[in-house]
Scaffold this motif. Structure first.
Motif, PDB file in Angstrom:
ATOM      1  N   LEU A 126       0.843  -1.189   0.000  1.00  0.00           N
ATOM      2  CA  LEU A 126       0.000   0.000   0.000  1.00  0.00           C
ATOM      3  C   LEU A 126       0.880   1.242   0.000  1.00  0.00           C
ATOM      4  CD1 LEU A 126      -2.787   1.328   0.224  1.00  0.00           C
ATOM      5  CD2 LEU A 126      -2.591   1.096   2.708  1.00  0.00           C
ATOM      6  N   MET A 127       0.622   2.127  -0.950  1.00  0.00           N
ATOM      7  CA  MET A 127       1.388   3.365  -1.051  1.00  0.00           C
ATOM      8  C   MET A 127       0.439   4.476  -1.489  1.00  0.00           C
ATOM      9  SD  MET A 127       4.849   4.189  -3.181  1.00  0.00           S
ATOM     10  CE  MET A 127       4.105   4.152  -4.781  1.00  0.00           C
ATOM     11  N   VAL A 128       0.508   5.603  -0.780  1.00  0.00           N
ATOM     12  CA  VAL A 128      -0.285   6.775  -1.129  1.00  0.00           C
ATOM     13  C   VAL A 128       0.686   7.868  -1.546  1.00  0.00           C
ATOM     14  CG1 VAL A 128      -1.908   8.493  -0.294  1.00  0.00           C
ATOM     15  CG2 VAL A 128      -2.114   6.136   0.478  1.00  0.00           C
ATOM     16  N   ARG A 129       0.455   8.433  -2.715  1.00  0.00           N
ATOM     17  CA  ARG A 129       1.345   9.475  -3.225  1.00  0.00           C
ATOM     18  C   ARG A 129       0.517  10.581  -3.872  1.00  0.00           C
ATOM     19  NH1 ARG A 129       1.764   8.131  -8.782  1.00  0.00           N
ATOM     20  NH2 ARG A 129       1.180   5.976  -9.139  1.00  0.00           N
ATOM     21  N   THR A 130       1.147  11.722  -4.061  1.00  0.00           N
ATOM     22  CA  THR A 130       0.497  12.849  -4.711  1.00  0.00           C
ATOM     23  C   THR A 130       0.231  12.511  -6.167  1.00  0.00           C
ATOM     24  OG1 THR A 130       1.719  14.324  -3.257  1.00  0.00           O
ATOM     25  CG2 THR A 130       0.702  15.307  -5.186  1.00  0.00           C
ATOM     26  N   HIS A 131      -0.934  12.899  -6.644  1.00  0.00           N
ATOM     27  CA  HIS A 131      -1.298  12.640  -8.045  1.00  0.00           C
ATOM     28  C   HIS A 131      -0.364  13.434  -8.952  1.00  0.00           C
ATOM     29  CE1 HIS A 131      -3.590  12.193 -11.710  1.00  0.00           C
ATOM     30  NE2 HIS A 131      -4.382  11.324 -11.087  1.00  0.00           N
TER      31      HIS A 131
ATOM     32  N   LEU B 281      -4.792  12.450  -4.704  1.00  0.00           N
ATOM     33  CA  LEU B 281      -3.807  11.426  -4.354  1.00  0.00           C
ATOM     34  C   LEU B 281      -4.042  10.187  -5.210  1.00  0.00           C
ATOM     35  CD1 LEU B 281      -4.068  11.585  -0.449  1.00  0.00           C
ATOM     36  CD2 LEU B 281      -2.329  12.674  -1.872  1.00  0.00           C
ATOM     37  N   VAL B 282      -3.000   9.389  -5.336  1.00  0.00           N
ATOM     38  CA  VAL B 282      -3.116   8.088  -5.982  1.00  0.00           C
ATOM     39  C   VAL B 282      -2.759   7.034  -4.942  1.00  0.00           C
ATOM     40  CG1 VAL B 282      -2.252   6.559  -7.791  1.00  0.00           C
ATOM     41  CG2 VAL B 282      -2.518   8.991  -8.244  1.00  0.00           C
ATOM     42  N   VAL B 283      -3.667   6.085  -4.751  1.00  0.00           N
ATOM     43  CA  VAL B 283      -3.454   4.985  -3.809  1.00  0.00           C
ATOM     44  C   VAL B 283      -3.125   3.743  -4.628  1.00  0.00           C
ATOM     45  CG1 VAL B 283      -4.477   3.595  -1.984  1.00  0.00           C
ATOM     46  CG2 VAL B 283      -5.079   6.011  -2.186  1.00  0.00           C
TER      47      VAL B 283
ATOM     48  N   ILE C 126      -3.657  -2.387  -8.256  1.00  0.00           N
ATOM     49  CA  ILE C 126      -4.740  -1.423  -8.401  1.00  0.00           C
ATOM     50  C   ILE C 126      -4.200  -0.025  -8.104  1.00  0.00           C
ATOM     51  CG2 ILE C 126      -6.579  -3.053  -7.876  1.00  0.00           C
ATOM     52  CD1 ILE C 126      -6.710  -1.721  -5.076  1.00  0.00           C
ATOM     53  N   ALA C 127      -4.782   0.954  -8.734  1.00  0.00           N
ATOM     54  CA  ALA C 127      -4.465   2.360  -8.495  1.00  0.00           C
ATOM     55  C   ALA C 127      -5.788   3.112  -8.397  1.00  0.00           C
ATOM     56  CB  ALA C 127      -3.601   2.920  -9.611  1.00  0.00           C
ATOM     57  N   ILE C 128      -5.991   3.788  -7.273  1.00  0.00           N
ATOM     58  CA  ILE C 128      -7.243   4.505  -7.026  1.00  0.00           C
ATOM     59  C   ILE C 128      -6.920   5.983  -6.857  1.00  0.00           C
ATOM     60  CG2 ILE C 128      -9.231   4.722  -5.502  1.00  0.00           C
ATOM     61  CD1 ILE C 128      -8.635   1.848  -4.544  1.00  0.00           C
TER      62      ILE C 128
ATOM     63  N   ASP D 221      -7.433  14.599  -1.905  1.00  0.00           N
ATOM     64  CA  ASP D 221      -6.530  14.711  -0.759  1.00  0.00           C
ATOM     65  C   ASP D 221      -7.333  15.115   0.475  1.00  0.00           C
ATOM     66  OD1 ASP D 221      -4.541  15.211   1.085  1.00  0.00           O
ATOM     67  OD2 ASP D 221      -3.269  16.317  -0.324  1.00  0.00           O
ATOM     68  N   PRO D 222      -7.298  14.305   1.563  1.00  0.00           N
ATOM     69  CA  PRO D 222      -8.085  14.630   2.749  1.00  0.00           C
ATOM     70  C   PRO D 222      -7.488  15.751   3.602  1.00  0.00           C
ATOM     71  CG  PRO D 222      -6.920  12.581   3.077  1.00  0.00           C
ATOM     72  CD  PRO D 222      -6.652  13.013   1.668  1.00  0.00           C
ATOM     73  N   GLY D 223      -6.335  16.252   3.260  1.00  0.00           N
ATOM     74  CA  GLY D 223      -5.758  17.374   3.994  1.00  0.00           C
ATOM     75  C   GLY D 223      -4.503  16.978   4.756  1.00  0.00           C
ATOM     76  N   ALA D 224      -3.883  17.990   5.354  1.00  0.00           N
ATOM     77  CA  ALA D 224      -2.599  17.801   6.027  1.00  0.00           C
ATOM     78  C   ALA D 224      -2.710  16.983   7.311  1.00  0.00           C
ATOM     79  CB  ALA D 224      -1.971  19.165   6.333  1.00  0.00           C
ATOM     80  N   GLU D 225      -3.860  17.008   7.962  1.00  0.00           N
ATOM     81  CA  GLU D 225      -3.992  16.247   9.219  1.00  0.00           C
ATOM     82  C   GLU D 225      -4.089  14.741   8.993  1.00  0.00           C
ATOM     83  OE1 GLU D 225      -8.141  17.598   8.115  1.00  0.00           O
ATOM     84  OE2 GLU D 225      -6.369  18.759   8.574  1.00  0.00           O
TER      85      GLU D 225
END
Length: 167
Positions: free
Chosen positions: A75-80, A87-89, A147-149, A153-157
Motif C-alpha cells: 500500500l502506497m499513497v502518493r500525490t497525483h 492522491l493516488v493509492v 490497483i491504483a485509485i 486529498d483529505p488534507g494535512a492532518e
C-alpha cells in the motif's frame, strides 16, 4: 365372551419397523441438507455432495467467498502526478484461497496522529478495476492484482492510512 383365551393384539411386524427407521433417518438428513444449503454448500466435503446433486435437482451452487483469504499489500499513497489536490493509492491484491472468488470491496481510511478518522471511502470492484481487469467478476488465485485509485486529498492532518478488505 370367552374366558380363558386372551385376545391377540395386532402389532406391526418387525420388518416394518426395520424399514421405517432408516427411512426416517434419511428423511431427516434430506431436510437438514435442504434447509442448510447456503451454509453447507460452501464447505468441504459437503460442497462435493451438493455439486453432484444439484444437476439432478436444478439448483446452482453459491459462489465461494472468503475475504480473509484476500491480502492487500504494498500500500502506497502518493500525490497525483497531474491533478492538484488529489492522491493516488497504489496496492497489490492477492487471493490466497485455493479457488477464484469475487473481487472484494475496499475500505480506505485516513486518520490523524491521534488515530481519529479524517476521511473514509468504500470502493466497489467496478470503481477500482481498470484496464484489462475492468468488468471481471472473479479474482484469480495466487495472481497479484495491481490497483491504483485516485482520491481527493483529505488534507494535512491525514497522516495515517489503511486499506481494508470488506464484504
Amino acid at each position: 365372551m370367552s374366558w380363558g383365551v386372551p385376545k391377540k393384539k395386532r402389532t406391526a411386524s418387525p420388518w416394518l419397523w426395520r424399514a421405517l427407521i432408516p427411512l426416517s433417518i434419511l428423511g431427516i438428513v434430506i431436510q437438514v441438507a435442504y434447509f442448510q444449503f447456503d451454509s453447507l454448500s460452501r464447505k468441504q466435503p459437503w460442497r462435493d455432495f451438493y455439486a453432484a446433486a444439484c444437476p439432478l435437482f436444478g439448483c446452482t451452487l453459491p459462489q465461494l467467498k472468503d475475504t480473509r483469504a484476500i491480502q492487500a499489500t504494498n500500500l502506497m499513497v502518493r500525490t497525483h502526478p497531474q491533478l492538484q489536490g488529489a492522491l493516488v493509492v497504489d496496492a497489490v491484491l492477492l487471493n490466497t484461497a485455493p479457488y477464484a472468488q469475487p473481487f472484494p470491496n475496499l475500505l480506505l481510511n485516513f486518520s490523524d496522529l491521534k488515530d481519529k478518522a479524517v476521511a473514509s471511502r468504500r470502493f466497489t470492484p467496478n470503481e477500482y478495476l481498470q484496464g484489462e481487469l475492468a468488468g471481471r467478476k472473479l479474482m484469480p488465485q495466487d495472481s497479484p492484482i495491481h490497483i491504483a485509485i485516485e482520491v481527493v486529498d483529505p488534507g494535512a492532518e491525514a497522516v495515517n492510512y489503511e486499506l481494508n478488505i470488506t464484504h
